[in-house]
Write a protein that holds these residues in place. Sequence first.
Motif, PDB file in Angstrom:
ATOM      1  N   TRP A 171      29.273  35.573  33.735  1.00 34.12           N
ATOM      2  CA  TRP A 171      30.120  34.431  33.417  1.00 34.12           C
ATOM      3  C   TRP A 171      29.303  33.373  32.680  1.00 34.12           C
ATOM      4  CZ3 TRP A 171      35.157  35.184  34.508  1.00 34.12           C
ATOM      5  CH2 TRP A 171      35.458  36.211  35.408  1.00 34.12           C
ATOM      6  N   ASP A 228      41.376  32.964  42.126  1.00 35.82           N
ATOM      7  CA  ASP A 228      42.652  33.595  41.801  1.00 35.82           C
ATOM      8  C   ASP A 228      42.701  35.051  42.270  1.00 35.82           C
ATOM      9  OD1 ASP A 228      43.547  31.266  40.632  1.00 35.82           O
ATOM     10  OD2 ASP A 228      43.181  31.928  38.578  1.00 35.82           O
ATOM     11  N   ILE A 229      41.576  35.738  42.171  1.00 41.40           N
ATOM     12  CA  ILE A 229      41.545  37.154  42.530  1.00 41.40           C
ATOM     13  C   ILE A 229      41.387  37.364  44.032  1.00 41.40           C
ATOM     14  CG2 ILE A 229      40.191  39.281  42.303  1.00 41.40           C
ATOM     15  CD1 ILE A 229      39.684  38.433  39.373  1.00 41.40           C
ATOM     16  N   VAL A 245      45.520  37.965  36.184  1.00 43.60           N
ATOM     17  CA  VAL A 245      45.175  36.743  36.907  1.00 43.60           C
ATOM     18  C   VAL A 245      46.182  35.652  36.579  1.00 43.60           C
ATOM     19  CG1 VAL A 245      43.428  34.952  37.155  1.00 43.60           C
ATOM     20  CG2 VAL A 245      42.745  37.344  37.068  1.00 43.60           C
ATOM     21  N   SER A 246      46.571  35.530  35.310  1.00 40.32           N
ATOM     22  CA  SER A 246      47.543  34.503  34.927  1.00 40.32           C
ATOM     23  C   SER A 246      48.894  34.762  35.592  1.00 40.32           C
ATOM     24  CB  SER A 246      47.700  34.449  33.412  1.00 40.32           C
ATOM     25  OG  SER A 246      48.091  35.703  32.908  1.00 40.32           O
ATOM     26  N   LEU A 282      36.737  42.645  34.899  1.00 40.85           N
ATOM     27  CA  LEU A 282      36.845  41.530  35.845  1.00 40.85           C
ATOM     28  C   LEU A 282      36.662  42.015  37.276  1.00 40.85           C
ATOM     29  CD1 LEU A 282      39.811  39.275  34.663  1.00 40.85           C
ATOM     30  CD2 LEU A 282      37.384  38.726  34.671  1.00 40.85           C
ATOM     31  N   LEU A 340      43.378  44.338  40.915  1.00 41.38           N
ATOM     32  CA  LEU A 340      43.772  43.610  39.702  1.00 41.38           C
ATOM     33  C   LEU A 340      44.874  44.349  38.951  1.00 41.38           C
ATOM     34  CD1 LEU A 340      40.465  42.187  38.269  1.00 41.38           C
ATOM     35  CD2 LEU A 340      42.394  40.959  39.187  1.00 41.38           C
ATOM     36  N   ARG A 370      37.343  29.595  39.220  1.00 43.48           N
ATOM     37  CA  ARG A 370      38.800  29.705  39.150  1.00 43.48           C
ATOM     38  C   ARG A 370      39.249  31.154  39.203  1.00 43.48           C
ATOM     39  NH1 ARG A 370      39.663  27.852  34.314  1.00 43.48           N
ATOM     40  NH2 ARG A 370      40.078  29.879  33.419  1.00 43.48           N
ATOM     41  N   THR A 371      38.605  32.015  38.426  1.00 38.39           N
ATOM     42  CA  THR A 371      38.975  33.428  38.414  1.00 38.39           C
ATOM     43  C   THR A 371      38.687  34.065  39.763  1.00 38.39           C
ATOM     44  OG1 THR A 371      38.471  33.514  36.054  1.00 38.39           O
ATOM     45  CG2 THR A 371      38.652  35.618  37.200  1.00 38.39           C
ATOM     46  N   THR A 375      35.027  28.647  35.089  1.00 38.58           N
ATOM     47  CA  THR A 375      35.841  29.843  34.865  1.00 38.58           C
ATOM     48  C   THR A 375      35.580  30.870  35.959  1.00 38.58           C
ATOM     49  OG1 THR A 375      35.760  29.456  32.491  1.00 38.58           O
ATOM     50  CG2 THR A 375      36.408  31.660  33.202  1.00 38.58           C
ATOM     51  N   ARG A 391      48.683  33.472  39.066  1.00 37.59           N
ATOM     52  CA  ARG A 391      48.821  32.008  39.070  1.00 37.59           C
ATOM     53  C   ARG A 391      50.277  31.599  38.965  1.00 37.59           C
ATOM     54  NH1 ARG A 391      44.705  31.403  34.683  1.00 37.59           N
ATOM     55  NH2 ARG A 391      42.767  31.773  35.757  1.00 37.59           N
ATOM     56  N   ARG A 429      40.718  43.861  32.672  1.00 37.66           N
ATOM     57  CA  ARG A 429      40.922  43.723  34.121  1.00 37.66           C
ATOM     58  C   ARG A 429      39.927  44.579  34.892  1.00 37.66           C
ATOM     59  NH1 ARG A 429      47.321  44.070  34.881  1.00 37.66           N
ATOM     60  NH2 ARG A 429      47.839  42.568  33.269  1.00 37.66           N
TER      61      ARG A 429
END
Length: 173
Positions: free
Chosen positions: A95, A107-108, A149-150, A68, A145, A103-104, A100, A153, A65
């Motif tokens: 990346w 999400d963040i 991330v999941s 990320l 974070l 999406r990430t 990916t 979601r 994390r």
Amino acid sequence: MSAARPASRPTPSPALLRRLLRAKDRMDAASDEAWPVQRLADLCGLTEAYFARAFKAAFGLPPHRYLLSRRIERACALLRDTDLSVTEIALQTGWDSLGTFGRTFRDITGSHPAAVREQLRRETPVQALAGMPLCHLMAAHRPDLRSAVSEKRRQAAAATTATSDTHSDKELT
């Protein structure tokens, strides 16, 4: 007791903290590289499990994390300060897949890269940031974070389901 650290989290020894800072500094310097836990643990001379637990205890985030957050932070800076395409920014920040990354990133940050680019440029002209120390600038744009991330979601999906259930209940009455 420090307000930044919960009482249940022990303070790492100075020697362990130096080892962990070595790994953290390496991730900061080359956040575009792959940093699996094994590589970081080897760098510190620790086992994978112990490294992961100690890193989280010391810095409040698991290593993945943290990495990320650094990558997204760097991507936001590139979106704000350059005219590079989103694909080029994704590749420069480590990346392998544009999908990916997108999406990430969404999400963040809650928005797509192009929307964040517009927002950052509108809110903070580059000239206004000229005198600000880089470390302060990066900390201000660092994404939060504390949750995975999941997990974010799942929470968003649950909120959407709860909203649709509320609308369905209103239609029945």
